[in-house]
Motif scaffolding. Structure first.
Motif: not given
Length: 529
Positions: A15, A19, A92, A96, A113
């Motif tokens: 993730a 990002i 995002q 998360l 995400v």
């Protein structure tokens, strides 16, 4: 040998990489200047030159954010839009942390995400500087703060975050006030499940009241000073004032278009997971049988919060679309909870039944198909200016390109005037007026003449009566009404101009070159809102 997929073993790492990579791609996209500013972006930038407590259609946060970045990067497209990239990164990251750490669903957090980077609605908010961009940051922060407070009512930090998110969110957009409804129904749900704490209710009420008051105060002061035009405008759009009430109250012609827009903004495959996840959460949070099947109370709280966060807003706009026109982005905040519901459903790998929903006989799981198509959409979204398709129906970016070329044309026309230093620019639509302000030579103050339209922010600013004897340039999309222009200027010369860009043609505009302004300016006492 461990057969667990790498994304299940290291969801935080995957993730975080997504990002970071998507943020860098967004920055590169903005730096390339592929897309000119949309009308609203140009208008919000123009607000930064008139810093106020609030504005005609929105609170002041959007102007504050743009001003902070243009003070670093200059009054450029990159400077105007950089805040959208930052807000996307923050949204995002909060998703998360909130789903992974607070809700203890790291794999679902990864999927959230992924969805945030493959859904057109959130892809657009990551590159276009609109009011939904900062509002989304505040909205998801408020949702997670509310959840954290319900899990540990004695802890003070979640209430501070909730109050701050309310204050800042209201400054972004009035829609943040809808969080009050979500809190109300969430408390009812907790009470039904015997999980409602008195200290939680007390502190949440204080946080919501304090945050709302702080955020709403500058907007209230501004509206008092400006004849309540902001509130009147919102009431008109929402269809709650007398002038906007539809007769009959319910209409069925607008709903199909609005519903189709929602499926399009989410994409059909993620929309399917969203509806399934939302329905499952509704049963788990609001029925005794559903709650008994859940492993722990925290999951019941999550089901209550996310189902409320989605269905309350989304259901309201679906219902209200039978009464008045609802813009597609109005329900955007319902999808903050919605993508989390979809992510939980995707984590389980199915929409219904024991296996993934498949596409006909090819046995391709829908979630894998969604990721593949989502990646394609992401790449297309960030290369719109380079696509060879010139049709607006195929490439919507064609509508957002051409103003850089128009800037050159305006420069050419201005220099051809007898006195280039005494030329002003105007239109009869706020969007074109805003773009004239940004793209005309030296970025001057542009004006919006009122020949029969609803009010705009430009009606609250100075008009050009002091420019008697000046020349001017008037721009609009539709053919010009020359007789109206002749009442203001000694001579009128009209031309059609087809804008171009590096990859084709942009929109066509009608331009009037005007000489010797007589100093009069049309004004309506009672324009629409």
């Amino acid at each position: 040998m461990n057969k667990t997929a790498i994304w299940q073993r290291h969801p935080y790492v995957i993730a975080a990489l997504i990002i970071v990579c998507t943020t860098l791609i967004r920055i590169a996209f903005l730096w390339s200047n592929q897309l000119d500013l949309v009308y609203d972006e140009a208008q919000y930038w123009d607000w930064t030159r008139h810093m106020q407590f609030s504005y005609y259609s929105k609170g002041p946060l959007i102007a504050w954010i743009i001003k902070s970045w243009t003070s670093i990067f200059g009054d450029t497209q990159f400077g105007v839009r950089f805040g959208a990239v930052v807000n996307s990164f923050l949204t995002q990251s909060i998703l998360l942390y909130g789903m992974g750490r607070l809700m203890k669903r790291p794999v679902a957090a990864l999927w959230a995400v992924i969805l945030a980077n493959t859904i057109p609605l959130f892809l657009a908010s990551g590159i276009l500087m609109t009011t939904d961009s900062p509002l989304l940051v505040c909205w998801v922060s408020a949702l997670f703060a509310l959840y954290a407070a319900s899990v540990n009512p004695e802890r003070k930090l979640p209430y501070v975050v909730l109050g701050a998110a309310m204050a800042v969110g209201i400054l972004a957009k009035y829609m943040m006030l809808a969080m009050i409804g979500i809190v109300f129904f969430y408390c009812i749900g907790l009470w039904r499940q015997n999980m409602l704490s008195k200290i939680f209710v007390k502190r949440v009420a204080i946080a919501m009241a304090a945050g709302s008051a702080i955020g709403f105060l500058p907007i209230l002061i501004w509206n008092i000073q400006n004849d309540w035009v902001g509130f009147r405008h919102v009431a008109k759009l929402a269809g709650v004032n007398k002038a906007a009430t539809a007769k009959p109250f319910f209409r069925f012609d607008r709903f199909p278009e609005y519903f189709a827009s929602q499926v399009g903004l989410l994409t059909p495959w993620w929309f399917a997971f969203l509806i399934f996840g939302g329905w499952t959460a509704l049963k788990q949070g609001w029925t005794k049988k559903g709650a008994e099947q859940v492993e722990n109370k925290d999951e019941v709280r999550q089901a209550l919060l996310l189902s409320t966060g989605f269905w309350m807003l989304w259901g309201f706009f679906i219902f209200w679309s039978f009464h008045t026109r609802i813009y597609p982005n109005w329900s955007a905040m319902s999808y903050a909870a919605g993508i989390m519901l979809a992510a939980i459903a995707v984590e389980k790998g199915h929409v219904w039944g024991k296996t993934a929903l498949v596409i006909r006989s090819k046995r391709i799981p829908l979630r894998k198909t969604g990721v593949i198509i989502g990646i394609v959409l992401f790449l297309l979204m960030h290369s719109l200016g380079q696509l060879p398709f010139r049709s607006r129906s195929i490439n919507p970016a064609m509508r957002l390109m051409g103003w850089t070329d128009m800037s050159s044309k305006l420069q050419e026309l201005t220099e051809s005037m007898p006195n280039p230093d005494k030329v002003f620019y105007f239109s009869d639509r706020y969007g074109i007026t805003a773009n004239l302000a940004f793209y005309a030579p030296q970025q001057p103050q542009a004006y919006c003449v009122d020949w029969g339209r609803r009010k705009t922010q430009y009606d609250l600013w100075n008009t050009p009566e002091d420019k008697k004897g000046w020349d001017a340039i008037f721009v609009r999309h539709k053919p010009l009404e020359i007789e109206r222009l002749k009442t203001l200027f000694e001579s009128v010369e009209v031309m059609e101009y087809q804008t171009t860009h590096s990859n084709g043609y942009g929109p066509k505009y009608y331009i009037a070159v005007l000489k010797n302004y007589n100093g009069t300016w049309p004004k309506r006492e009672n324009g629409g809102y």
